[in-house]
Design an enzyme around this catalytic site. Structure first.
Site, PDB file in Angstrom:
ATOM      1  N   TYR A  36       0.827  -1.202   0.000  1.00  0.00           N
ATOM      2  CA  TYR A  36       0.000   0.000   0.000  1.00  0.00           C
ATOM      3  C   TYR A  36       0.860   1.250   0.000  1.00  0.00           C
ATOM      4  CZ  TYR A  36       0.773   0.897   5.016  1.00  0.00           C
ATOM      5  OH  TYR A  36       1.341   1.196   6.230  1.00  0.00           O
ATOM      6  N   LYS A 151       6.340  -1.787   1.888  1.00  0.00           N
ATOM      7  CA  LYS A 151       5.183  -1.188   2.555  1.00  0.00           C
ATOM      8  C   LYS A 151       4.038  -2.190   2.419  1.00  0.00           C
ATOM      9  CE  LYS A 151       3.017   3.334   3.246  1.00  0.00           C
ATOM     10  NZ  LYS A 151       3.140   3.428   4.693  1.00  0.00           N
ATOM     11  N   GLU A 183      13.064   2.198  13.577  1.00  0.00           N
ATOM     12  CA  GLU A 183      12.095   3.249  13.233  1.00  0.00           C
ATOM     13  C   GLU A 183      11.003   3.288  14.294  1.00  0.00           C
ATOM     14  OE1 GLU A 183      10.178   2.372   9.466  1.00  0.00           O
ATOM     15  OE2 GLU A 183      10.046   0.252   9.912  1.00  0.00           O
ATOM     16  N   LEU A 207      11.245   1.307   6.742  1.00  0.00           N
ATOM     17  CA  LEU A 207      10.596   1.821   5.538  1.00  0.00           C
ATOM     18  C   LEU A 207      11.271   3.144   5.149  1.00  0.00           C
ATOM     19  CD1 LEU A 207       8.023   1.226   3.711  1.00  0.00           C
ATOM     20  CD2 LEU A 207       7.009   3.147   4.932  1.00  0.00           C
TER      21      LEU A 207
HETATM   22  C1  LIG Z   1       6.751   1.559   9.464  1.00  0.00           C
HETATM   23  C2  LIG Z   1       6.766   2.934   8.872  1.00  0.00           C
HETATM   24  N1  LIG Z   1       7.920   3.620   8.829  1.00  0.00           N
HETATM   25  C3  LIG Z   1       7.994   4.870   8.326  1.00  0.00           C
HETATM   26  C4  LIG Z   1       6.859   5.507   7.854  1.00  0.00           C
HETATM   27  C5  LIG Z   1       6.971   6.921   7.312  1.00  0.00           C
HETATM   28  O1  LIG Z   1       6.792   6.940   5.916  1.00  0.00           O
HETATM   29  P1  LIG Z   1       6.224   8.239   5.182  1.00  0.00           P
HETATM   30  O2  LIG Z   1       7.065   9.384   5.608  1.00  0.00           O
HETATM   31  O3  LIG Z   1       6.372   7.936   3.727  1.00  0.00           O
HETATM   32  O4  LIG Z   1       4.799   8.397   5.617  1.00  0.00           O
HETATM   33  C6  LIG Z   1       5.628   4.844   7.874  1.00  0.00           C
HETATM   34  C7  LIG Z   1       4.418   5.488   7.365  1.00  0.00           C
HETATM   35  O5  LIG Z   1       3.334   4.986   7.462  1.00  0.00           O
HETATM   36  C8  LIG Z   1       5.571   3.519   8.388  1.00  0.00           C
HETATM   37  O6  LIG Z   1       4.425   2.841   8.440  1.00  0.00           O
END
Ligand SMILES: Cc1ncc(COP(=O)(O)O)c(C=O)c1O
Length: 294
Positions: A36, A151, A183, A207
């Protein structure tokens, strides 16, 4: 999300959400076998759509699923959805699963049409006063798999980790693998030490956040030194500031970690500066066609 969306996209059609349905044999439902994206929209402008579509492609490649749409087709889907669901700040949620097989079978080698779904989320932008108050977090063991750069819709581990934080009475958790920071449960982590902005490098353990990229870019363009390197858990204790970044939360300052104040226990000066620059970036996006990074 405050309002219910009305028109959604499902497998080539735009239709009211009440009429959108998928098979109970869908592998997204049975196995979480899908990926997603969440793309923020400010005014009528998408934030870094090319970055989100690139990450989508990476997620699809990693699970060996063909991208059902070209970039141009995705852009047309987004534009159509935004037209159907007017508003100011919104986000596009999209998800692709491997589709519905006739039998429940883990093997993913059958020829089957994917399930392609997208909708508009009506988001409330984070209130700066609320954000400035900061959040409290705990550290928890990152027991997830070694493919966190995908993701994936298989989010049960993230749900469990977020629940650990809720059970501890705090807002969120910083995930620790062995002795280093990966993270947040749905965000990336930044630390400020002696004016330097430090964040863990991308790879299979986290991610690659689009907000993370943007924060790094803004920092570099504003003479803030950035280090992408492993952060030891112990370094969190001496951090002047800690931030969590994501599309929906933007940049949240952590003021309390495991019951101890972070820095002075209030949102820090580098966060304030970055937040100003980030808001300027958003405003620029709203007001202009092309957005030079600032
Ligand atoms: C596990 C994880 N890490 C990092 C992020 C941050 O990603 P983004 O800045 O693209 O929203 C998300 C966003 O949903 C996430 O689910």
């Amino acid at each position: 999300m405050s309002k219910t969306t009305n028109t959604v996209y499902l497998n080539g059609q735009f239709l009211p959400i009440e009429q959108a349905s998928i098979s109970v044999m869908d592998r997204g439902f049975l196995f979480g076998d899908g990926v997603y994206e969440v793309v923020p929209v400010f005014g009528n402008k998408l934030l870094r759509p090319e970055g989100h579509l690139k990450r989508l492609q990476n997620s699809l490649d990693r699970i060996s699923l063909d991208n059902p749409h070209t970039v141009t087709e995705w852009q047309a889907v987004f534009a159509n959805l935004l037209d159907h669901n007017p508003g100011d700040d919104r986000a596009i949620y999209l998800q692709i699963s491997r589709g519905a097989y006739a039998r429940r079978d883990l093997r993913a080698n059958q020829d089957c049409a994917p399930t392609i779904f997208a909708m508009v989320l009506h988001v409330t932008p984070p209130d700066i006063d609320v954000l400035s108050a900061g959040i409290s977090v705990i550290t928890v063991d990152d027991f997830r798999w070694n493919a966190c750069d995908i993701k994936s819709t298989s989010l049960v581990a993230n749900v469990m980790l977020k629940q650990q934080a809720a059970d501890a009475g705090v807002d969120d958790a910083i995930l620790i693998r062995e002795d280093h920071v990966t993270e947040g449960t749905a965000s990336n982590i930044f630390l400020i030490r002696d004016g330097v902005l430090i964040t863990p490098p991308t790879g299979h353990q986290l991610l690659p956040g689009i907000t993370r990229d943007l924060v790094i870019e803004i920092a570099k363009n504003n003479a803030i030194i950035v280090e992408e390197r492993e952060i030891k858990e112990i370094e969190l204790q001496d951090a002047d500031e800690i931030w969590m970044t994501s599309s929906t939360r933007e940049i949240a300052p952590v003021i309390n970690l495991n019951g101890q104040a972070v820095g002075r226990g209030v949102a820090g000066s580098v966060w304030k500066r970055m937040m100003d620059l980030y808001q300027q970036y958003k405003q620029h996006l709203r007001d202009n066609e092309a957005v030079p990074p600032e």
